[in-house]
Design a protein around this motif. Structure first.
Motif, PDB file in Angstrom:
ATOM      1  N   LEU A  33      25.115  50.131  26.056  1.00 21.93           N
ATOM      2  CA  LEU A  33      23.496  49.999  26.422  1.00 21.93           C
ATOM      3  C   LEU A  33      22.849  49.943  25.181  1.00 21.93           C
ATOM      4  O   LEU A  33      21.633  48.964  25.071  1.00 21.93           O
ATOM      5  N   SER A  34      22.803  50.610  24.061  1.00 24.19           N
ATOM      6  CA  SER A  34      22.085  50.386  22.837  1.00 24.19           C
ATOM      7  C   SER A  34      22.489  48.930  22.262  1.00 24.19           C
ATOM      8  O   SER A  34      21.504  48.467  21.844  1.00 24.19           O
ATOM      9  N   ARG A  36      23.099  46.305  23.650  1.00 21.28           N
ATOM     10  CA  ARG A  36      22.179  45.201  24.601  1.00 21.28           C
ATOM     11  C   ARG A  36      20.933  45.206  23.610  1.00 21.28           C
ATOM     12  O   ARG A  36      20.344  44.056  23.678  1.00 21.28           O
ATOM     13  N   ILE A  37      20.000  46.232  23.782  1.00 18.84           N
ATOM     14  CA  ILE A  37      19.039  46.455  23.218  1.00 18.84           C
ATOM     15  C   ILE A  37      18.840  45.863  21.589  1.00 18.84           C
ATOM     16  O   ILE A  37      18.066  44.995  21.177  1.00 18.84           O
ATOM     17  N   PHE A 373      12.880  54.009  29.106  1.00 21.99           N
ATOM     18  CA  PHE A 373      12.990  52.704  28.056  1.00 21.99           C
ATOM     19  C   PHE A 373      11.576  52.409  27.766  1.00 21.99           C
ATOM     20  O   PHE A 373      10.695  52.097  28.652  1.00 21.99           O
ATOM     21  N   ARG A 387      15.390  41.690  32.649  1.00 20.14           N
ATOM     22  CA  ARG A 387      15.653  42.711  31.465  1.00 20.14           C
ATOM     23  C   ARG A 387      16.035  44.054  31.934  1.00 20.14           C
ATOM     24  O   ARG A 387      17.069  44.636  31.762  1.00 20.14           O
ATOM     25  N   ARG A 390      19.301  44.410  33.998  1.00 20.44           N
ATOM     26  CA  ARG A 390      20.487  44.619  33.386  1.00 20.44           C
ATOM     27  C   ARG A 390      20.702  45.886  32.538  1.00 20.44           C
ATOM     28  O   ARG A 390      21.606  46.431  32.425  1.00 20.44           O
ATOM     29  N   LEU A 391      19.267  46.184  32.031  1.00 14.41           N
ATOM     30  CA  LEU A 391      19.495  47.646  31.399  1.00 14.41           C
ATOM     31  C   LEU A 391      19.595  48.807  32.076  1.00 14.41           C
ATOM     32  O   LEU A 391      20.487  49.571  31.960  1.00 14.41           O
TER      33      LEU A 391
END
Length: 401
Positions: A33-34, A36-37, A373, A387, A390-391
Motif C-alpha cells: 500500500l505504501s 504504491r503511494i 488517505f 486512484r 486501487r488504494l
C-alpha cells in the motif's frame, strides 16, 4: 480562529511491525500500500500523503510519504483542506437534527428557507440535498453575481443558489454538485438553531469538540503553520489549476463552506470515522442513533448514475457505475462488479467519502477496517476515483480476517 495545533487525547501508537500484526493487519500488504503511494510520488502524480489503517478501532499502521510543499516533509500533524470530506461532517449534523426531531428526511428545504422554493425547487427535500438529486446548481465557483471573495459567505451563497432554477425534476437524476446542495443544508442548520449560532460554531460545538477533533474547523487562517497548501503536480496541471489553487488557498478562517472548506488532521478524520464505525457513537459520545445510522448507511440513489462525471468517463472510455450515494455525505459500496472509490473487494456495507483530488476515508464494517488517505498534489477529474479504487483494494488486502 486560532492557528495553534492542539493536542487532544493521544491515539494508539502504530510505529512497528508488531502493531500491525497485533490488530490483524498483514505487514507485507501494508508495504505494498505504501509502496504504491511512493511510486505515485516518484512518478510525479502527487507530492506527498499521510495514510492510516486501523482494525477494530486500533491504529495498526500509519505512514507519511513525500513532501506537502517544497522542502516540507509530510507529517502526521499536517492540517489538510479536506475538500468534500467536509460533506460528511455536514451530513452528520443534519442527521443529528433529524434524530432530535427538528427535521425529517422529507422536510422540504423551502419550509425552512422559503426563498429556496423559487424556479421549480419547491419540492426539494433534505433527502434530495443529501443525495445530489435536488437538481441544484452544479458549478464549482459561486454563481453570478457572486465573486471569489464571496466563496466563504454562506448566507450570500445560499441566496444566490435559491434564485436559480432547478436543473431537473427533484429525485429524477443524480448530478454531484461541489457545493450548492450542502451549502443549503448548512444554512438550514443555522436557521433551525435555537441558539442562533453560526455554521462554524454549530460544527465546532456539536461535532468537532465532542469527538475531540481539536484540529478540525470550517475555515482556517491562511498562515496557519501546519496548513498544507493546495498544489498541482506537473502531471495534473490543467488550464484551471492556477485559479483553482488560488481559490482554495485563499479560504480563510472566516469561510463557511459546508461542502468543502473543513480543515483537519488525519487523526481527527479517524476520530470522526470511529463515530460512524460505532454506528453513530464513539466512546461515550453519541452522534447519531443506531436506527438512523443504519438507514443512512445504505444506497439511497438506487441504480441512478452520476451525471457529473459523464464527460470524464467518456474521455477515459469507462462505463458509468451506479452513483450509490448514502446519506452520510459519501458513498456505499453495494454489490456487483462496478467501479467504486471504495474498491472492488470492499464488503457491500462498506461506506466512505471522497474529497476532490486529494482526500478519502472508508470503513468496511465486515472486516472492521478503516482507511484514511490525505494527499498533496491535486489529481483532477475521475482519475482520483480510479486512484482511490486501487488504494482501497490495497488497504482492504491488509486485513487478515
Amino acid at each position: 480562529m486560532s492557528c495553534e495545533v492542539h493536542q487532544p487525547m493521544p491515539l494508539t501508537s502504530a510505529d512497528t511491525r508488531s502493531d500491525a500484526i497485533d490488530v490483524g493487519l498483514n505487514p507485507e500488504a501494508l508495504d505494498r500500500l505504501s509502496g504504491r503511494i511512493r511510486a505515485d510520488v516518484q512518478q510525479g502524480r502527487i507530492f506527498g500523503a499521510s495514510i492510516l489503517v486501523a482494525r477494530g478501532g486500533k491504529i495498526g499502521y500509519r505512514d507519511t510519504i513525500g513532501e506537502v510543499s517544497p522542502g516540507r516533509p509530510a507529517a502526521s500533524d499536517d492540517i489538510y483542506l479536506l475538500m468534500s470530506l467536509s460533506k460528511s461532517f455536514t451530513a452528520s449534523l443534519i442527521l443529528r437534527a433529524v434524530d432530535q426531531g427538528k427535521l425529517t428526511l422529507d422536510t422540504r428545504a423551502c419550509e425552512i428557507l422559503p426563498e429556496f422554493a423559487a424556479n421549480g425547487k419547491q419540492r426539494v427535500t433534505i433527502h434530495h440535498l443529501l443525495t445530489h438529486t435536488a437538481g441544484t446548481y452544479a458549478g464549482v465557483l459561486p454563481p453570478a453575481p457572486l465573486t471569489l471573495a464571496d466563496q466563504g459567505n454562506l448566507e450570500k451563497n445560499v441566496a444566490a443558489i435559491s434564485a436559480l432554477p432547478a436543473a431537473n425534476i427533484p429525485g429524477e437524476r443524480v448530478v454531484y454538485n461541489p457545493f450548492a446542495s450542502y451549502a443549503v443544508l448548512g444554512q438550514i442548520l443555522v436557521a433551525i438553531d435555537d441558539a442562533g449560532r453560526s455554521f462554524q460554531d454549530i460544527a465546532r460545538q456539536d461535532l468537532f469538540s465532542p469527538l475531540e477533533m481539536m484540529n478540525t474547523s470550517y475555515g482556517l487562517a491562511v498562515d496557519a503553520p501546519r496548513r498544507v497548501p493546495v498544489s498541482f503536480t506537473d502531471s495534473s496541471t490543467t488550464p484551471a489549476s492556477a485559479p483553482t489553487a488560488h481559490m482554495l488557498n485563499a479560504i480563510d478562517d472566516h469561510a463557511e463552506h459546508p461542502a468543502g472548506c473543513a480543515f483537519g488532521t488525519i487523526d481527527d478524520v479517524f476520530r470522526f470515522t470511529e463515530a460512524l464505525r460505532g454506528r453513530g457513537a464513539s466512546g461515550s459520545q453519541r452522534l447519531l442513533s443506531p436506527a438512523l445510522f443504519d438507514y443512512a448507511c445504505q444506497n439511497h440513489t438506487g441504480d441512478l448514475r452520476d451525471g457529473a462525471w459523464d464527460f470524464d468517463r467518456e474521455r477515459l472510455d469507462l462505463p458509468a457505475p451506479p452513483a450509490k450515494f448514502s446519506l452520510l455525505g459519501g458513498y456505499v459500496r453495494g454489490s456487483g462488479h462496478h467501479g467504486s472509490a471504495l474498491g472492488f473487494t470492499a464488503s457491500p456495507h462498506a461506506f466512505g467519502a471522497v474529497g476532490g483530488g486529494s482526500t478519502f476515508w472508508m470503513v468496511d464494517p465486515e472486516r472492521d477496517l478503516t482507511f484514511v488517505f490525505l494527499s498533496a498534489g491535486f489529481l483532477t477529474g475521475y482519475e482520483h476515483f480510479i486512484r482511490l479504487q486501487r488504494l482501497a483494494d490495497l488497504a482492504l488486502a491488509t486485513s487478515e480476517g
